[in-house]
Write an enzyme that holds these catalytic residues in place. Structure first.
Site, PDB file in Angstrom:
ATOM      1  N   HIS A  17       0.845  -1.209   0.000  1.00 40.01           N
ATOM      2  CA  HIS A  17       0.000   0.000   0.000  1.00 40.01           C
ATOM      3  C   HIS A  17       0.877   1.254   0.000  1.00 40.01           C
ATOM      4  CE1 HIS A  17      -3.028  -2.657   2.303  1.00 40.01           C
ATOM      5  NE2 HIS A  17      -3.614  -2.385   1.145  1.00 40.01           N
ATOM      6  N   LYS A  41     -16.342  -6.723   5.933  1.00 37.46           N
ATOM      7  CA  LYS A  41     -15.094  -7.501   5.911  1.00 37.46           C
ATOM      8  C   LYS A  41     -14.652  -7.900   7.310  1.00 37.46           C
ATOM      9  CE  LYS A  41     -13.401  -5.923   1.498  1.00 37.46           C
ATOM     10  NZ  LYS A  41     -12.330  -5.353   0.697  1.00 37.46           N
ATOM     11  N   ARG A  90      -2.251  -5.449  -8.442  1.00 36.19           N
ATOM     12  CA  ARG A  90      -1.163  -6.420  -8.273  1.00 36.19           C
ATOM     13  C   ARG A  90      -1.123  -7.370  -9.461  1.00 36.19           C
ATOM     14  NH1 ARG A  90      -3.135  -7.860  -2.400  1.00 36.19           N
ATOM     15  NH2 ARG A  90      -4.965  -7.727  -3.713  1.00 36.19           N
ATOM     16  N   SER A 128      -3.014  -7.590   2.814  1.00 35.96           N
ATOM     17  CA  SER A 128      -3.250  -7.478   4.260  1.00 35.96           C
ATOM     18  C   SER A 128      -3.633  -8.832   4.836  1.00 35.96           C
ATOM     19  CB  SER A 128      -4.380  -6.481   4.531  1.00 35.96           C
ATOM     20  OG  SER A 128      -4.010  -5.208   4.088  1.00 35.96           O
TER      21      SER A 128
HETATM   22  O1  PNS Z   1      -8.635  -2.584   0.259  1.00 38.92           O
HETATM   23  P1  PNS Z   1      -9.962  -3.014  -0.285  1.00 38.92           P
HETATM   24  O2  PNS Z   1     -10.783  -3.665   0.825  1.00 38.92           O
HETATM   25  O3  PNS Z   1      -9.863  -3.860  -1.516  1.00 38.92           O
HETATM   26  O4  PNS Z   1     -10.709  -1.679  -0.716  1.00 38.92           O
HETATM   27  C1  PNS Z   1     -12.031  -1.737  -1.219  1.00 38.92           C
HETATM   28  C2  PNS Z   1     -12.686  -0.343  -1.085  1.00 38.92           C
HETATM   29  C3  PNS Z   1     -12.685   0.127   0.340  1.00 38.92           C
HETATM   30  C4  PNS Z   1     -11.943   0.650  -1.969  1.00 38.92           C
HETATM   31  C5  PNS Z   1     -14.155  -0.500  -1.611  1.00 38.92           C
HETATM   32  O5  PNS Z   1     -14.782  -1.536  -0.950  1.00 38.92           O
HETATM   33  C6  PNS Z   1     -14.964   0.792  -1.440  1.00 38.92           C
HETATM   34  O6  PNS Z   1     -14.832   1.699  -2.240  1.00 38.92           O
HETATM   35  N1  PNS Z   1     -15.770   0.847  -0.345  1.00 38.92           N
HETATM   36  C7  PNS Z   1     -16.606   1.987  -0.048  1.00 38.92           C
HETATM   37  C8  PNS Z   1     -18.088   1.676  -0.362  1.00 38.92           C
HETATM   38  C9  PNS Z   1     -18.342   1.825  -1.849  1.00 38.92           C
HETATM   39  O7  PNS Z   1     -18.290   2.909  -2.412  1.00 38.92           O
HETATM   40  N2  PNS Z   1     -18.574   0.670  -2.528  1.00 38.92           N
HETATM   41  C10 PNS Z   1     -18.751   0.610  -3.958  1.00 38.92           C
HETATM   42  C11 PNS Z   1     -20.165   0.717  -4.383  1.00 38.92           C
HETATM   43  S1  PNS Z   1     -21.242  -0.462  -3.658  1.00 38.92           S
END
Ligand code: PNS
Length: 158
Positions: A17, A41, A90, A128
């Site tokens: 990250h 999560k 990735r 993670s």
């Molecule tokens: O590190 P991650 O868990 O892969 O990140 C995912 C993240 C946090 C970027 C994604 O889940 C997100 O944007 N969450 C906020 C809620 C949202 O806008 N979801 C998309 C539309 S349902």
């Protein structure tokens, strides 16, 4: 002034990250690291803990700030005044999910661009969840996370 957000759950932040955040900070005037609550999560670290760990890991980057958020990413981007989302990619396995998210976010907010930065080879495998598993089995995590994060993980699994 170009302001970007780099979103994620950061449970916890890894050197993978940090590589993406550092490179985003070189491209943009300001970067806001957006730490998502991501309740579905079931994160190991609370939102406050994750924000704190991202803050301590990015303290040396002068144009980077860190905020927690709960809700839609596009709404948080609007509140923050950011018009670019920067995400790390990735391997091919990331692509489908990221493609879906980028398309959905574009559909919801046409003036918000998603830009991808490729992870360098040494972090392609790093996540993670891998680091959490390694820490839970008392493996050596020092190569993957900052000392503050390593201490926090070791405390969780002591
Ligand atoms: O590190 P991650 O868990 O892969 O990140 C995912 C993240 C946090 C970027 C994604 O889940 C997100 O944007 N969450 C906020 C809620 C949202 O806008 N979801 C998309 C539309 S349902």
């Amino acid at each position: 002034m170009k302001r970007a957000i780099t979103p994620g759950t950061f449970d916890p932040i890894t050197y993978g990250h940090l590589d993406i955040i550092t490179r985003a900070a070189q491209l943009m005037d300001e970067v806001v690291v957006a730490v998502a609550a991501s309740p579905k999560k079931n994160p190991l670290f609370s939102l406050d803990e994750r924000v704190e760990l991202v803050r301590s890991s990015t303290a040396h980057l002068p144009n980077v700030t860190v905020e927690g958020f709960d809700g839609l990413l596009v709404d948080f981007a609007k509140e923050t005044g950011a018009n670019v989302i920067i995400k790390g990619l990735r391997a091919v396995t990331d692509f489908e999910y990221e493609f879906q998210m980028a398309a959905l976010n574009y559909e919801m907010s046409r003036d918000l661009e998603t830009v991808f930065i490729m992870s360098p080879p040494q972090y392609m495998y790093l996540s993670s969840s891998i680091v959490r598993e390694l820490a839970s089995l008392h493996g050596d995590i020092d190569r993957f996370v900052t000392p503050d994060v390593a201490r926090a993980l070791n405390r969780k699994f002591a």
